[in-house]
Design a protein around this motif. Structure first.
Motif: not given
Length: 199
Positions: A87-91, A97-102, A154-159
């Motif tokens: 799930r992390f790698a998919a993010l 960016p429209a898919k990031d929240n899901k 690394a998650g911080v790169k995607k907030n």
């Protein structure tokens, strides 16, 4: 981490994943990282580019001290944290960016399941720690902890940050930082961020 726990001498080589040298391509045809290279020369070299298989290979080659779990139990989230990591790698690999929240919601859902499991392990074992097998590090921890650390860094790169409300996950990572084997073997935060910047 397994090599540290088994007191094996090893060398870590950091490569630029954007510029894979001819030597690296010859040693590791799949070009995946991380990769375990074991042997004395090119003709007897074993190359393993799957972290789980590398952990099993090391444990088979050097069985003591044993890191096999005492309690044979499957995590509800996968016995190696692979569902959290996928799930992390998919993010991280998502370019829309429209898919990031899901994708963040799906990752958070997996982390919540892991938090519940870790809390139950601590309660069942009566231990002061959240190790997956109770009081000591097992192969499962050697697999899961680096993946969670990579997510944390690394998650911080995607907030995305692991919520503090996931107390068991947060404490599991805090405990890992105090573990000498983990501290010595984990990649630097810079290397983790650089890796995900190139994906």
């Amino acid at each position: 981490m397994v090599l540290e726990l088994k007191s094996v001498k090893y060398r870590i080589l950091t490569i630029n994943t954007c510029v894979k040298t001819k030597e690296f391509r010859e040693l590791n045809p799949s070009l995946k990282v991380p990769v375990l290279l074991h042997g004395t020369n090119l003709f007897s070299l074993t190359s393993i580019d799957d972290s789980e298989l590398a952990i099993e290979y090391i444990d088979t080659l050097i069985p003591q001290p044993s890191l096999k779990p005492i309690i044979k139990r499957r995590l509800g989230v996968g016995n190696d944290g692979s569902s959290v990591y996928s799930r992390f790698a998919a993010l991280m690999k998502n370019k829309d960016p429209a898919k990031d929240n899901k994708l963040k919601e799906r990752l958070l859902s997996e982390l919540k399941q892991l938090d519940i499991f870790l809390q139950s392990r601590k309660t069942e074992s009566g231990a002061e720690s959240y190790y997956l097998d109770g009081k000591g590090v097992s192969l499962a921890d050697c697999s899961l902890l680096p993946k969670l650390w990579e997510l944390k860094v690394a998650g911080v790169k995607k907030n995305f940050e692991i919520p503090s409300s996931l107390q068991a996950v947060t404490e599991y990572l805090a405990m890992a930082q105090k573990n000498t084997a983990f501290a010595r073997s984990k990649p630097s935060d810079r290397d983790i961020i650089e890796h995900w910047s190139n994906n």
